[in-house]
Design a protein around this motif. Structure first.
Motif, PDB file in Angstrom:
ATOM      1  N   ALA A   1      -7.999  39.443 -17.468  1.00 12.10           N
ATOM      2  CA  ALA A   1      -7.665  39.978 -16.173  1.00 12.10           C
ATOM      3  C   ALA A   1      -8.916  39.947 -15.074  1.00 12.10           C
ATOM      4  O   ALA A   1      -8.967  39.456 -14.151  1.00 12.10           O
ATOM      5  CB  ALA A   1      -7.217  41.409 -16.238  1.00 12.10           C
ATOM      6  N   HIS A   2      -9.981  40.568 -15.688  1.00  6.80           N
ATOM      7  CA  HIS A   2     -11.113  40.669 -14.685  1.00  6.80           C
ATOM      8  C   HIS A   2     -11.864  39.276 -14.463  1.00  6.80           C
ATOM      9  O   HIS A   2     -12.392  39.029 -13.310  1.00  6.80           O
ATOM     10  CB  HIS A   2     -12.152  41.688 -15.298  1.00  6.80           C
ATOM     11  CG  HIS A   2     -13.459  41.097 -16.083  1.00  6.80           C
ATOM     12  ND1 HIS A   2     -13.269  40.840 -17.500  1.00  6.80           N
ATOM     13  CD2 HIS A   2     -14.642  40.603 -15.779  1.00  6.80           C
ATOM     14  CE1 HIS A   2     -14.205  40.280 -17.927  1.00  6.80           C
ATOM     15  NE2 HIS A   2     -15.123  40.076 -17.003  1.00  6.80           N
TER      16      HIS A   2
ATOM     17  N   VAL B   1     -10.265  51.681  -9.751  1.00  2.05           N
ATOM     18  CA  VAL B   1      -9.739  50.374 -10.035  1.00  2.05           C
ATOM     19  C   VAL B   1      -9.692  49.743 -11.508  1.00  2.05           C
ATOM     20  O   VAL B   1      -8.614  49.038 -11.743  1.00  2.05           O
ATOM     21  CB  VAL B   1     -10.666  49.318  -8.929  1.00  2.05           C
ATOM     22  CG1 VAL B   1     -10.284  47.927  -9.168  1.00  2.05           C
ATOM     23  CG2 VAL B   1     -10.702  49.473  -7.649  1.00  2.05           C
ATOM     24  N   GLU B   2     -10.652  50.158 -12.017  1.00  4.13           N
ATOM     25  CA  GLU B   2     -10.777  49.835 -13.536  1.00  4.13           C
ATOM     26  C   GLU B   2      -9.631  50.309 -14.250  1.00  4.13           C
ATOM     27  O   GLU B   2      -8.983  49.705 -14.760  1.00  4.13           O
ATOM     28  CB  GLU B   2     -12.084  50.021 -14.135  1.00  4.13           C
ATOM     29  CG  GLU B   2     -12.039  49.938 -15.606  1.00  4.13           C
ATOM     30  CD  GLU B   2     -13.347  50.391 -16.134  1.00  4.13           C
ATOM     31  OE1 GLU B   2     -13.220  50.579 -17.587  1.00  4.13           O
ATOM     32  OE2 GLU B   2     -14.407  50.646 -15.636  1.00  4.13           O
TER      33      GLU B   2
ATOM     34  N   VAL C   1     -15.445  45.796 -13.188  1.00  5.79           N
ATOM     35  CA  VAL C   1     -15.134  45.675 -11.831  1.00  5.79           C
ATOM     36  C   VAL C   1     -16.452  45.571 -10.871  1.00  5.79           C
ATOM     37  O   VAL C   1     -17.177  46.425 -10.832  1.00  5.79           O
ATOM     38  CB  VAL C   1     -14.315  46.887 -11.399  1.00  5.79           C
ATOM     39  CG1 VAL C   1     -13.970  46.978  -9.823  1.00  5.79           C
ATOM     40  CG2 VAL C   1     -12.961  47.030 -12.094  1.00  5.79           C
ATOM     41  N   ASP C   2     -16.332  44.170 -10.002  1.00  5.53           N
ATOM     42  CA  ASP C   2     -17.680  44.374  -9.399  1.00  5.53           C
ATOM     43  C   ASP C   2     -16.951  43.971  -7.878  1.00  5.53           C
ATOM     44  O   ASP C   2     -15.717  44.588  -7.497  1.00  5.53           O
ATOM     45  CB  ASP C   2     -18.122  42.707  -9.703  1.00  5.53           C
ATOM     46  CG  ASP C   2     -17.067  41.552  -9.173  1.00  5.53           C
ATOM     47  OD1 ASP C   2     -15.948  41.677  -9.205  1.00  5.53           O
ATOM     48  OD2 ASP C   2     -17.826  40.390  -9.491  1.00  5.53           O
TER      49      ASP C   2
ATOM     50  N   VAL D   1     -28.437  49.215 -17.728  1.00  4.37           N
ATOM     51  CA  VAL D   1     -26.956  48.812 -18.149  1.00  4.37           C
ATOM     52  C   VAL D   1     -26.383  49.773 -17.578  1.00  4.37           C
ATOM     53  O   VAL D   1     -26.072  51.065 -18.003  1.00  4.37           O
ATOM     54  CB  VAL D   1     -26.812  48.604 -19.680  1.00  4.37           C
ATOM     55  CG1 VAL D   1     -25.463  48.305 -19.970  1.00  4.37           C
ATOM     56  CG2 VAL D   1     -27.878  47.552 -20.147  1.00  4.37           C
ATOM     57  N   GLY D   2     -25.460  49.575 -16.697  1.00  2.00           N
ATOM     58  CA  GLY D   2     -24.230  50.308 -16.169  1.00  2.00           C
ATOM     59  C   GLY D   2     -22.857  50.026 -16.780  1.00  2.00           C
ATOM     60  O   GLY D   2     -22.716  49.120 -17.889  1.00  2.00           O
ATOM     61  N   ARG D   3     -21.714  50.787 -16.421  1.00  2.00           N
ATOM     62  CA  ARG D   3     -20.448  50.597 -16.771  1.00  2.00           C
ATOM     63  C   ARG D   3     -20.106  48.975 -16.837  1.00  2.00           C
ATOM     64  O   ARG D   3     -19.387  48.535 -17.562  1.00  2.00           O
ATOM     65  CB  ARG D   3     -19.481  51.405 -16.327  1.00  2.00           C
ATOM     66  CG  ARG D   3     -18.019  51.473 -16.881  1.00  2.00           C
ATOM     67  CD  ARG D   3     -17.216  52.351 -16.241  1.00  2.00           C
ATOM     68  NE  ARG D   3     -16.016  52.680 -16.765  1.00  2.00           N
ATOM     69  CZ  ARG D   3     -15.671  53.512 -17.970  1.00  2.00           C
ATOM     70  NH1 ARG D   3     -16.658  54.093 -18.424  1.00  2.00           N
ATOM     71  NH2 ARG D   3     -14.426  53.485 -18.390  1.00  2.00           N
ATOM     72  N   LYS D   4     -20.277  48.513 -15.575  1.00  2.00           N
ATOM     73  CA  LYS D   4     -19.905  47.116 -15.308  1.00  2.00           C
ATOM     74  C   LYS D   4     -20.457  46.407 -16.375  1.00  2.00           C
ATOM     75  O   LYS D   4     -19.854  45.352 -17.146  1.00  2.00           O
ATOM     76  CB  LYS D   4     -20.076  46.458 -14.038  1.00  2.00           C
ATOM     77  CG  LYS D   4     -19.499  45.202 -13.675  1.00  2.00           C
ATOM     78  CD  LYS D   4     -20.184  44.570 -12.355  1.00  2.00           C
ATOM     79  CE  LYS D   4     -21.405  44.164 -12.356  1.00  2.00           C
ATOM     80  NZ  LYS D   4     -21.856  43.434 -11.127  1.00  2.00           N
ATOM     81  N   THR D   5     -21.721  46.256 -16.732  1.00  2.00           N
ATOM     82  CA  THR D   5     -22.511  45.265 -17.627  1.00  2.00           C
ATOM     83  C   THR D   5     -22.079  45.556 -19.095  1.00  2.00           C
ATOM     84  O   THR D   5     -21.751  44.650 -19.605  1.00  2.00           O
ATOM     85  CB  THR D   5     -24.228  45.608 -17.414  1.00  2.00           C
ATOM     86  OG1 THR D   5     -24.566  45.269 -16.015  1.00  2.00           O
ATOM     87  CG2 THR D   5     -25.027  44.658 -18.456  1.00  2.00           C
TER      88      THR D   5
END
Length: 214
Positions: free
Chosen positions: A179-180, A163-164, A141-142, A121-125
């Motif tokens: 937004a995302h 970007v985040e 952010v992908d 699990v990373g920040r995006k997940t």
């Protein structure tokens, strides 16, 4: 990298996104916080459609960490072997399930730090789960958002964290929750990497992209 668009133009962009799709949704199938977490973890270097195909038969039998542990790593592999990095993902999902059972009573934590401490699990997940399940205005952010943010000037930045932060700092607060999702969908289906559909883009007159394809 395009310049950061000013606030009035950003508001107009997201007004248009909202008018076109008032309630944008993520495209990963899930039935609870745990299956959402697993689906997002499986989606790394895989398409949402590909993940949904693998989880269609998986989630009816393993929709909790306890059931996932009972299925086991080899059982999980049989369900997800059509997606990339399936052995590593299966290992992480089983490790994750063990931690959730032992440390969180089988519940998915709703803190970014706790989520990011889980295997795979990373920040995006973590941000996807926080946003989609608990309604936090977290920005996942992908590659689509990174491309659109920089190409259009919506949220330019040299890496995904930049970007985040640009989204959080510049996009009007009343659009932060969705937004995302708006940006992912626009990047996935309109502002594509190789042949952007600028001729049918609803924000083409506001976008900073210098090589518009009309």
């Amino acid at each position: 990298m395009a310049r950061q668009l000013p606030y009035p133009i950003l508001r107009e962009i997201f007004d248009r996104f909202q008018a076109a799709e008032p309630e944008p949704k993520g495209e990963l199938d899930h039935v609870n916080a745990y299956t959402l977490l697993v689906a997002v973890a499986l989606s790394a270097q895989a398409t949402d459609a590909g993940v949904n195909k693998t989880t269609r038969d998986l989630f009816p039998i393993a929709d909790t960490p306890q059931k996932m542990l009972a299925l086991g790593e080899e059982g999980l592999i049989e369900h997800i072997k059509t997606i990339g990095l399936y052995r590593n993902k299966a290992r992480n999902v089983i490790k994750m399930a063990k931690i959730l059972v032992e440390e969180y009573g089988g519940e998915v934590p709703n803190s970014r730090a706790a989520l990011q401490a889980l295997p795979g699990v990373g920040r995006k997940t973590a941000n996807v789960v926080l946003n989609m399940w608990w309604g936090f205005p977290a920005q996942a952010v992908d590659t689509h958002i990174f491309r659109l943010g920089n190409r259009a000037g919506i949220a330019p930045g040299k890496d995904v964290v930049a970007v985040e932060r640009a989204i959080e700092d510049n996009i009007p607060v009343d659009f932060q929750l969705h937004a995302h999702h708006w940006m992912i969908l626009h990047g996935r289906y309109v502002c594509t990497a190789r042949k952007p559909k600028c001729g049918t883009c609803l924000i083409r007159d506001l976008c900073e992209f210098e090589e518009k394809v009309l």
